[in-house]
Design a protein around this motif. Structure first.
Motif, PDB file in Angstrom:
ATOM      1  N   ALA A  81       0.509  -1.121  -0.355  1.00 45.83           N
ATOM      2  CA  ALA A  81       0.115  -0.037   0.113  1.00 45.83           C
ATOM      3  C   ALA A  81       0.646   1.306  -0.089  1.00 45.83           C
ATOM      4  N   TYR A  82       2.059   0.632   0.696  1.00 47.16           N
ATOM      5  CA  TYR A  82       2.994   2.471   0.817  1.00 47.16           C
ATOM      6  C   TYR A  82       3.591   2.839  -0.681  1.00 47.16           C
ATOM      7  N   SER A  83       3.637   1.253  -1.105  1.00 48.83           N
ATOM      8  CA  SER A  83       4.294   1.660  -2.143  1.00 48.83           C
ATOM      9  C   SER A  83       3.558   2.643  -3.517  1.00 48.83           C
ATOM     10  N   GLU A  84       2.483   2.167  -3.640  1.00 49.62           N
ATOM     11  CA  GLU A  84       1.387   1.933  -4.702  1.00 49.62           C
ATOM     12  C   GLU A  84       1.365   3.672  -4.396  1.00 49.62           C
ATOM     13  N   TRP A  85       0.322   3.988  -3.334  1.00 50.72           N
ATOM     14  CA  TRP A  85       0.396   5.578  -2.973  1.00 50.72           C
ATOM     15  C   TRP A  85       1.452   6.087  -3.137  1.00 50.72           C
ATOM     16  N   LYS A  86       2.920   5.466  -2.670  1.00 47.42           N
ATOM     17  CA  LYS A  86       3.451   6.803  -2.825  1.00 47.42           C
ATOM     18  C   LYS A  86       4.353   6.756  -4.322  1.00 47.42           C
ATOM     19  N   VAL A  87       4.256   6.327  -5.081  1.00 43.83           N
ATOM     20  CA  VAL A  87       4.457   5.850  -6.294  1.00 43.83           C
ATOM     21  C   VAL A  87       3.279   7.488  -6.906  1.00 43.83           C
ATOM     22  N   LEU A  88       1.621   7.087  -6.721  1.00 43.65           N
ATOM     23  CA  LEU A  88       1.111   7.907  -7.202  1.00 43.65           C
ATOM     24  C   LEU A  88       1.489   9.335  -6.491  1.00 43.65           C
ATOM     25  N   TYR A  89       1.642   9.164  -5.520  1.00 46.30           N
ATOM     26  CA  TYR A  89       1.862  11.282  -4.980  1.00 46.30           C
ATOM     27  C   TYR A  89       2.612  11.841  -5.606  1.00 46.30           C
ATOM     28  N   VAL A  90       4.034  11.082  -6.074  1.00 41.87           N
ATOM     29  CA  VAL A  90       5.273  11.422  -6.065  1.00 41.87           C
ATOM     30  C   VAL A  90       4.748  12.010  -7.779  1.00 41.87           C
ATOM     31  N   LEU A  91       4.482  11.412  -9.176  1.00 40.98           N
ATOM     32  CA  LEU A  91       3.776  10.934  -9.849  1.00 40.98           C
ATOM     33  C   LEU A  91       2.983  12.610 -10.930  1.00 40.98           C
ATOM     34  N   CYS A  92       1.719  12.527  -9.348  1.00 41.69           N
ATOM     35  CA  CYS A  92       0.492  12.248  -9.586  1.00 41.69           C
ATOM     36  C   CYS A  92      -0.293  13.890  -9.250  1.00 41.69           C
ATOM     37  N   LYS A  93       1.040  15.006  -8.267  1.00 39.20           N
ATOM     38  CA  LYS A  93       0.474  15.818  -6.854  1.00 39.20           C
ATOM     39  C   LYS A  93       0.714  17.033  -8.011  1.00 39.20           C
ATOM     40  N   ASP A  94       0.038  17.879  -8.069  1.00 36.71           N
ATOM     41  CA  ASP A  94       0.020  19.434  -8.144  1.00 36.71           C
ATOM     42  C   ASP A  94       1.094  19.758  -7.666  1.00 36.71           C
ATOM     43  N   LYS A  95       1.038  20.970  -8.051  1.00 33.72           N
ATOM     44  CA  LYS A  95       2.275  22.186  -7.411  1.00 33.72           C
ATOM     45  C   LYS A  95       1.858  22.268  -6.738  1.00 33.72           C
ATOM     46  N   ASN A  96       0.860  22.135  -5.447  1.00 32.96           N
ATOM     47  CA  ASN A  96       0.747  22.766  -4.175  1.00 32.96           C
ATOM     48  C   ASN A  96       1.023  22.013  -3.343  1.00 32.96           C
ATOM     49  N   GLY A  97       1.419  20.405  -3.721  1.00 38.20           N
ATOM     50  CA  GLY A  97       1.621  19.273  -3.098  1.00 38.20           C
ATOM     51  C   GLY A  97       0.447  18.892  -2.333  1.00 38.20           C
ATOM     52  N   LEU A  98      -1.326  18.827  -4.068  1.00 44.02           N
ATOM     53  CA  LEU A  98      -1.846  18.139  -2.961  1.00 44.02           C
ATOM     54  C   LEU A  98      -2.315  17.211  -4.211  1.00 44.02           C
ATOM     55  N   LEU A  99      -2.847  15.752  -4.142  1.00 42.57           N
ATOM     56  CA  LEU A  99      -3.505  14.487  -5.137  1.00 42.57           C
ATOM     57  C   LEU A  99      -4.520  14.753  -4.598  1.00 42.57           C
ATOM     58  N   GLN A 100      -5.069  15.105  -5.858  1.00 41.43           N
ATOM     59  CA  GLN A 100      -6.713  15.659  -6.360  1.00 41.43           C
ATOM     60  C   GLN A 100      -7.587  14.253  -6.703  1.00 41.43           C
TER      61      GLN A 100
END
Length: 310
Positions: free
Chosen positions: A158-177
């Motif tokens: 779970a940590y690996s999946e969500w961490k990769v998703l956050y790094v790839l897809c966060k916006d300029k404000n550091g938010l995962l929409q």
């Protein structure tokens, strides 16, 4: 390991929030999620296809390689019940729900179907900064809250999946929409990332082509200068080489002359010593009571010292 981030369109889509959260619940969206990595659409995902899929969404080489190795080794046996072991570690897309790990968000049920209520609950409980997005800290808080006791494999997955998703897809404000996370569950996000990456590569290719054509013009204008510089460099090397040879020849001649000088000096010193010994041997004894005066030093072996009696 390096990650190639791509800009994600996080603008809200048209339609109400209810319409956007109502993904088809009867369809096995977990299969659709995994089908993106089935690059040849044969129902099996091999490690090289997993690697290609991760590279397609912008992950680095090392991350893609490690993900392909770990994912296929851990999921292959679970999705192929009753079948013999295969060194190619294929994953059967139709049985992907059998490999569903624990300690996840709970948005997929045991059959791989999307559960809207669980999806909305994630944001109601953990999205405090922005109701439609998760920060990095809120994401970690959600994962800790969903952990099952001693389910270490599930924690890591779970940590690996969500961490990769956050790094790839966060916006300029550091938010995962919220829309971005929804796209993960139905598999549409992966396709969007791949298209945006291909579009960016095409634009970069056009820029490189323009730079190449401009460089060709500059290259032609500098070819003459480069040739002149090379010629000057060759002449400089030749001139320096000639000067070195001439200096070496002169040095050798000086050394030869110096050696000859030392030989002559040695012979003179030897002859002088021999003459002195001869004179001492042939000198007569002084008469008693007589005063003798030394007239000079002889330079021949047969010469004798002459004393004048006064």
């Amino acid at each position: 390991m390096s990650l190639s981030t791509a800009p994600i369109d996080t603008k809200p889509k048209e339609g109400t929030e209810e319409e956007k959260s109502m993904l088809p619940t009867n369809e096995n969206l977990l299969q659709k999620h995994v089908a993106f990595f089935d690059r040849n659409q044969d129902g099996l995902v091999y490690p090289w296809e997993t690697y290609q899929g991760f590279r397609a969404i912008g992950c680095g080489i090392m991350l893609s390689f490690a993900s392909a190795f770990l994912i296929n080794i851990s999921l292959s046996r679970k999705t192929r019940p009753g079948k013999s072991f295969s060194l190619q570690f294929p994953i059967e897309v139709k049985n992907i729900q059998m490999a569903k790990h624990g300690s996840d968000s709970g948005v997929y049920d045991s059959e791989g179907r999307f559960v809207p209520s669980q999806f909305e609950e994630v944001f109601k409980k953990h999205a405090r900064t922005n109701g439609n997005a998760l920060t990095s800290d809120e994401l970690m808080e959600m994962l800790k809250a969903r952990r099952e006791p001693k389910d270490y494999n599930g924690w890591l997955a779970a940590y690996s999946e969500w961490k990769v998703l956050y790094v790839l897809c966060k916006d300029k404000n550091g938010l995962l929409q919220k829309d971005t996370i929804r796209g993960v569950y139905d598999g549409s996000l992966f396709e969007r990332l791949e298209k945006e990456r291909l579009s960016n590569k095409k634009e970069q290719g056009n820029i490189k082509l323009l730079h190449f054509e401009t460089g060709q013009i500059c290259q032609r204008s500098t070819n003459v200068g480069l040739m002149a510089a090379r010629t000057h460099y060759i002449h400089m090397l030749f001139d320096n080489f000639t000067a070195i040879v001439m200096f070496t020849a002169q040095l050798i001649s000086y050394l030869a002359m110096l050696q000859l000088f030392f030989k002559i000096a040695t012979h003179i010193s030897a002859a002088d010593n021999h003459c002195a010994r001869t004179i001492r041997n042939k000198t007569r004894a002084r008469p008693a009571g007589k005063v003798q005066t030394y007239l000079g030093r002889p330079w021949k072996e047969y010469s004798l010292t002459i004393y004048m009696q006064s």
